[in-house]
Design an enzyme around this catalytic site. Structure first.
Site, PDB file in Angstrom:
ATOM      1  N   PRO A  19       9.005  -4.145   0.118  1.00  0.00           N
ATOM      2  CA  PRO A  19      10.144  -3.811   0.965  1.00  0.00           C
ATOM      3  C   PRO A  19       9.832  -4.012   2.454  1.00  0.00           C
ATOM      4  CG  PRO A  19       9.508  -1.933  -0.428  1.00  0.00           C
ATOM      5  CD  PRO A  19       8.579  -3.054  -0.744  1.00  0.00           C
ATOM      6  N   ALA A  73       3.506  -1.478   4.207  1.00  0.00           N
ATOM      7  CA  ALA A  73       2.696  -2.521   4.867  1.00  0.00           C
ATOM      8  C   ALA A  73       3.115  -3.940   4.474  1.00  0.00           C
ATOM      9  CB  ALA A  73       1.199  -2.302   4.622  1.00  0.00           C
ATOM     10  N   GLY A  74       4.406  -4.169   4.322  1.00  0.00           N
ATOM     11  CA  GLY A  74       4.891  -5.500   3.943  1.00  0.00           C
ATOM     12  C   GLY A  74       4.580  -6.553   4.999  1.00  0.00           C
ATOM     13  N   GLY A  75       4.830  -6.257   6.265  1.00  0.00           N
ATOM     14  CA  GLY A  75       4.530  -7.202   7.349  1.00  0.00           C
ATOM     15  C   GLY A  75       3.037  -7.424   7.471  1.00  0.00           C
ATOM     16  N   SER A  76       2.272  -6.348   7.329  1.00  0.00           N
ATOM     17  CA  SER A  76       0.811  -6.452   7.412  1.00  0.00           C
ATOM     18  C   SER A  76       0.283  -7.315   6.272  1.00  0.00           C
ATOM     19  CB  SER A  76       0.175  -5.061   7.322  1.00  0.00           C
ATOM     20  OG  SER A  76       0.651  -4.243   8.357  1.00  0.00           O
ATOM     21  N   ALA A  77       0.875  -7.170   5.086  1.00  0.00           N
ATOM     22  CA  ALA A  77       0.461  -7.981   3.937  1.00  0.00           C
ATOM     23  C   ALA A  77       0.653  -9.466   4.241  1.00  0.00           C
ATOM     24  CB  ALA A  77       1.265  -7.584   2.695  1.00  0.00           C
ATOM     25  N   ASP A 109      -2.519  -1.703  10.074  1.00  0.00           N
ATOM     26  CA  ASP A 109      -2.635  -1.740   8.615  1.00  0.00           C
ATOM     27  C   ASP A 109      -3.105  -3.099   8.083  1.00  0.00           C
ATOM     28  OD1 ASP A 109      -1.651   0.808   8.692  1.00  0.00           O
ATOM     29  OD2 ASP A 109       0.312   0.337   7.832  1.00  0.00           O
ATOM     30  N   LYS A 129       0.848  -1.210   0.000  1.00  0.00           N
ATOM     31  CA  LYS A 129       0.000   0.000   0.000  1.00  0.00           C
ATOM     32  C   LYS A 129       0.870   1.241   0.000  1.00  0.00           C
ATOM     33  CE  LYS A 129       0.822   1.379   4.471  1.00  0.00           C
ATOM     34  NZ  LYS A 129       1.649   2.539   4.791  1.00  0.00           N
ATOM     35  N   GLY A 146       9.414  -0.652   5.027  1.00  0.00           N
ATOM     36  CA  GLY A 146       9.540   0.369   3.987  1.00  0.00           C
ATOM     37  C   GLY A 146       8.381   1.347   3.937  1.00  0.00           C
TER      38      GLY A 146
HETATM   39  O1  C5P Z   1      -0.385  -1.076  14.690  1.00  0.00           O
HETATM   40  P1  C5P Z   1       1.055  -1.271  14.362  1.00  0.00           P
HETATM   41  O2  C5P Z   1       1.674  -2.385  15.154  1.00  0.00           O
HETATM   42  O3  C5P Z   1       1.319  -1.404  12.908  1.00  0.00           O
HETATM   43  O4  C5P Z   1       1.765   0.077  14.814  1.00  0.00           O
HETATM   44  C1  C5P Z   1       3.174   0.151  14.961  1.00  0.00           C
HETATM   45  C2  C5P Z   1       3.498   1.383  15.776  1.00  0.00           C
HETATM   46  O5  C5P Z   1       3.157   2.564  15.032  1.00  0.00           O
HETATM   47  C3  C5P Z   1       2.723   1.508  17.081  1.00  0.00           C
HETATM   48  O6  C5P Z   1       3.362   0.847  18.117  1.00  0.00           O
HETATM   49  C4  C5P Z   1       2.717   3.021  17.304  1.00  0.00           C
HETATM   50  O7  C5P Z   1       3.942   3.448  17.847  1.00  0.00           O
HETATM   51  C5  C5P Z   1       2.658   3.570  15.889  1.00  0.00           C
HETATM   52  N1  C5P Z   1       1.282   3.912  15.479  1.00  0.00           N
HETATM   53  C6  C5P Z   1       0.681   5.038  16.017  1.00  0.00           C
HETATM   54  N2  C5P Z   1      -0.597   5.369  15.643  1.00  0.00           N
HETATM   55  C7  C5P Z   1      -1.261   4.622  14.740  1.00  0.00           C
HETATM   56  C8  C5P Z   1      -0.675   3.486  14.175  1.00  0.00           C
HETATM   57  C9  C5P Z   1       0.613   3.152  14.570  1.00  0.00           C
HETATM   58  O8  C5P Z   1       1.267   5.745  16.825  1.00  0.00           O
HETATM   59  N3  C5P Z   1      -2.494   4.977  14.391  1.00  0.00           N
END
Ligand code: C5P
Length: 300
Positions: A96, A102-106, A138, A11, A99
């Site tokens: 990537p 959203a590679g891990g999320s994918a 994500d 994404k 990167g």
């Molecule tokens: O949800 P995810 O694990 O992908 O988020 C990774 C980090 O990004 C969170 O620990 C937080 O520090 C930050 N984040 C945030 N606000 C969001 C999404 C992510 O601060 N809406």
């Protein structure tokens, strides 16, 4: 069924508006996600336990232990189903790592769809979306794909119709950026400036550009509140963005938390030319042309 394959897109965020820091450490967002044609593939095979193997680009940078988001996704799905299941997950990486795409999320979304099928669970999409939201902000969008507005942490999604295909170039950087550290840098910059952080608002002009398929208008309205933070952490990205603009990009932006840079092109031919210009001038070591929107996690 002994093996299932799922394809999941990367994404880019065409609008990423970051609200004030919440008490739970997250930020409320207006996050306009757009799925693009760079895909990871997740294969799930029958097994006694849940394991993961990562092949392809950057595979050495992806953890294969409990930190792997695909493993966590498979475990969360098994828990939701209330049984012990096994799967050997094999990820072919093109997106990537760390990167901002959203590679891990994918990979987590791919594992959810693949294991749901492999284990014959037949869980509805809504259940997968709920599990996805707990895995990461994500992950629901990686399941959904297309173009969508995310609010809350980014996990509450509303699909957006788009009026055509947009053509992009992604300049890949050496080494990733941690999402958490980019948000923390954004908070630090905001605290230092002392300005009040406004509540994030959807950009109507951007919505119109997406709806009509107007790449010129979309390019003019791309925005990313994390960009200043990403550039502070990686100053070398600024000349990469400038170079894309000089080569006619309609818009140039850091993708999500970076460090990948995204350039909106006029059409597919311009995207190919732009990718070539970025690499031949040395502005990027790798530049990939892609288009969007594309479908989310899909069985193949
Ligand atoms: O949800 P995810 O694990 O992908 O988020 C990774 C980090 O990004 C969170 O620990 C937080 O520090 C930050 N984040 C945030 N606000 C969001 C999404 C992510 O601060 N809406």
């Amino acid at each position: 069924m002994s093996s299932v394959t799922v394809r999941v897109p990367a994404k880019v965020n065409v609008q990423l508006s970051v609200g004030p820091l919440r008490e739970d450490g997250y930020h409320d967002l207006v996050n306009v996600f757009h799925a693009v044609s760079i895909f990871d593939e997740v294969v799930a095979k029958e097994s006694e336990s849940i394991t993961v193997q990562v092949n392809g680009k950057w595979s050495d940078q992806v953890p294969t232990d409990d930190g792997n988001l695909a493993i966590r996704a498979a475990r969360a799905l098994a828990k939701h189903a209330g049984r012990t299941y096994g799967a050997d997950l094999v990820i072919q990486k093109e997106i990537p790592v760390a990167g901002g795409m959203a590679g891990g999320s994918a990979d987590a979304a791919g594992a959810l769809v693949a294991c749901n099928e492999l284990w014959g669970l037949g869980l509805p999409f809504e259940d997968l979306m709920e599990i996805a939201g707990d895995l990461g902000s994500d992950v629901p969008f990686s399941l959904l794909g297309g173009t969508a507005v995310g609010t809350g942490r980014g996990e509450q999604l509303c699909e957006l119709p788009t009026g055509g295909t947009f053509h992009w170039v992604f300049a890949l950087a050496d080494g990733g950026l941690s999402t958490a550290s980019v948000y923390a840098e954004c908070d630090r910059l905001r605290a230092a400036s002392g300005a009040e952080v406004p509540w994030p608002q959807l950009n109507d002009s951007l919505m119109e550009a997406l709806g009509t398929g107007d790449a010129y208008a979309l390019g003019a309205h791309l925005s990313n509140d994390l960009q200043a933070a990403a550039l502070n952490l990686r100053p070398e990205l600024a000349p990469t963005l400038d170079s894309g603009r000089q080569h006619g990009a309609l818009g140039a932006i850091v993708s999500g938390s970076g460090p990948t840079c995204a350039f909106l092109a006029i059409d597919a031919t311009h995207a190919r030319d732009l990718a070539l210009s970025l690499t031949t001038t040395g502005a990027a070591h790798t530049a990939v042309a892609a288009h969007g929107p594309v479908q989310g996690a899909t069985l193949v």
